[in-house]
Design a protein around this motif. Structure first.
Motif, PDB file in Angstrom:
ATOM      1  N   ALA A   1       0.829  -1.209   0.000  1.00 15.90           N
ATOM      2  CA  ALA A   1       0.000   0.000   0.000  1.00 15.90           C
ATOM      3  C   ALA A   1       0.864   1.262   0.000  1.00 15.90           C
ATOM      4  CB  ALA A   1      -0.939  -0.015   1.201  1.00 15.90           C
ATOM      5  N   ALA A   2       1.970   1.235   0.733  1.00 21.61           N
ATOM      6  CA  ALA A   2       2.852   2.408   0.800  1.00 21.61           C
ATOM      7  C   ALA A   2       3.508   2.707  -0.539  1.00 21.61           C
ATOM      8  CB  ALA A   2       3.915   2.205   1.880  1.00 21.61           C
ATOM      9  N   THR A   3       3.658   1.697  -1.395  1.00 23.76           N
ATOM     10  CA  THR A   3       4.264   1.945  -2.714  1.00 23.76           C
ATOM     11  C   THR A   3       3.353   2.789  -3.597  1.00 23.76           C
ATOM     12  OG1 THR A   3       3.404  -0.064  -3.784  1.00 23.76           O
ATOM     13  CG2 THR A   3       5.531  -0.241  -2.648  1.00 23.76           C
ATOM     14  N   GLN A   4       2.111   2.991  -3.184  1.00 24.99           N
ATOM     15  CA  GLN A   4       1.168   3.788  -3.966  1.00 24.99           C
ATOM     16  C   GLN A   4       1.121   5.251  -3.519  1.00 24.99           C
ATOM     17  OE1 GLN A   4      -0.172   2.217  -6.641  1.00 24.99           O
ATOM     18  NE2 GLN A   4       1.149   0.578  -5.859  1.00 24.99           N
ATOM     19  N   ARG A   5       1.898   5.610  -2.498  1.00 26.46           N
ATOM     20  CA  ARG A   5       1.835   6.967  -1.949  1.00 26.46           C
ATOM     21  C   ARG A   5       2.881   7.876  -2.575  1.00 26.46           C
ATOM     22  NH1 ARG A   5       1.933   4.820   3.929  1.00 26.46           N
ATOM     23  NH2 ARG A   5       0.041   3.605   3.868  1.00 26.46           N
ATOM     24  N   ASP A   6       2.445   9.037  -3.000  1.00 26.41           N
ATOM     25  CA  ASP A   6       3.362  10.048  -3.517  1.00 26.41           C
ATOM     26  C   ASP A   6       3.942  10.837  -2.352  1.00 26.41           C
ATOM     27  OD1 ASP A   6       2.843   9.367  -6.179  1.00 26.41           O
ATOM     28  OD2 ASP A   6       1.111  10.692  -6.270  1.00 26.41           O
ATOM     29  N   SER A   7       5.184  11.269  -2.499  1.00 30.45           N
ATOM     30  CA  SER A   7       5.833  12.054  -1.448  1.00 30.45           C
ATOM     31  C   SER A   7       7.008  12.815  -2.054  1.00 30.45           C
ATOM     32  CB  SER A   7       6.328  11.134  -0.323  1.00 30.45           C
ATOM     33  OG  SER A   7       7.228  10.168  -0.817  1.00 30.45           O
ATOM     34  N   PHE A   8       7.559  13.702  -1.265  1.00 34.18           N
ATOM     35  CA  PHE A   8       8.722  14.482  -1.679  1.00 34.18           C
ATOM     36  C   PHE A   8       9.855  13.533  -2.061  1.00 34.18           C
ATOM     37  CE2 PHE A   8      12.795  16.400  -0.321  1.00 34.18           C
ATOM     38  CZ  PHE A   8      12.827  17.464  -1.219  1.00 34.18           C
ATOM     39  N   MET A   9      10.407  13.725  -3.232  1.00 32.06           N
ATOM     40  CA  MET A   9      11.508  12.902  -3.754  1.00 32.06           C
ATOM     41  C   MET A   9      11.157  11.410  -3.768  1.00 32.06           C
ATOM     42  SD  MET A   9      14.006  14.964  -4.626  1.00 32.06           S
ATOM     43  CE  MET A   9      15.504  14.020  -4.630  1.00 32.06           C
ATOM     44  N   ASP A  10       9.863  11.109  -3.737  1.00 34.35           N
ATOM     45  CA  ASP A  10       9.383   9.723  -3.775  1.00 34.35           C
ATOM     46  C   ASP A  10       9.943   8.906  -2.623  1.00 34.35           C
ATOM     47  OD1 ASP A  10       7.478   8.317  -5.193  1.00 34.35           O
ATOM     48  OD2 ASP A  10       8.916   7.339  -6.507  1.00 34.35           O
TER      49      ASP A  10
END
Length: 197
Positions: free
Chosen positions: A102-111
């Motif tokens: 599930a966490a692999t689907q989250r966008d974030s700063f610098m991925d």
């Protein structure tokens, strides 16, 4: 006892983080419980040190459950959440795959969350994660995540000579010609990890 007091009461986040790190090296139930209790710390750098320290408790269901909660719920700091993903994989309990997927689907700063989730999956050392990692290399996804997924997959099959290693080796060879030069560089590194001369 002194470390626990430092982690809870010292006004400087650096001292609290150092105390968390020291508790992680102890790997006792008391140290683990103190770290979990301190997860409510206001400073993100302290929380990051705490989740990193919890990653030292291999095969510990209590540490795994605490990290699982952080990964599922998230954190106000991308870096705390990312570090929790990596630590969850390091703890290495079987139920860790789903929250990391599930966490692999989250966008974030610098991925940063996605890349750490892929690294956490690799830490589980099971072929059950390979399909997730291969899907993470697909063209069109964020470059940082694609590179991390490929390197994580190579880590899972490191120095092996079976069907799965061949599959990841073929993927890495294909990615030598990717449109993103950073992915090409990761493909070279992945082939070295696999041991494909």
């Amino acid at each position: 006892e002194a470390l626990i007091k430092s982690m809870r009461r010292d006004p400087f986040w650096g001292v609290q983080a150092a105390a968390a790190e020291a508790l992680g090296t102890m790997r006792t139930d008391g140290a683990r419980d103190a770290l979990i209790k301190a997860l409510s710390s206001k400073h993100p750098k302290v929380r990051r040190a705490i989740v990193r320290a919890l990653g030292q408790f291999r095969r510990d269901e209590v540490a795994s459950a605490a990290l699982d909660r952080v990964v599922r719920k998230g954190d106000t700091s991308y870096f705390v959440e990312a570090e929790a993903c990596l630590s969850l994989g390091k703890v290495g309990c079987s139920q860790s795959i789903e929250p990391l997927r599930a966490a692999t689907q989250r966008d974030s700063f610098m991925d940063v969350i996605r890349t750490h989730a892929y690294q956490g999956l690799a830490e589980l050392h099971t072929d059950d994660v390979l399909d997730i990692l291969v899907a993470g290399t697909e063209y069109g996804k964020v470059s940082h995540g694609r590179r991390s997924a490929l390197l994580a997959a190579a880590q899972v099959v490191r120095s092996r000579r079976d069907r799965e290693a061949s599959k990841i080796g073929n993927l890495a060879r294909d990615l030598l010609f990717d449109k993103d030069f950073r992915v090409q560089a990761a493909a070279i590194e992945a082939l070295g990890t696999i041991g494909d001369t």
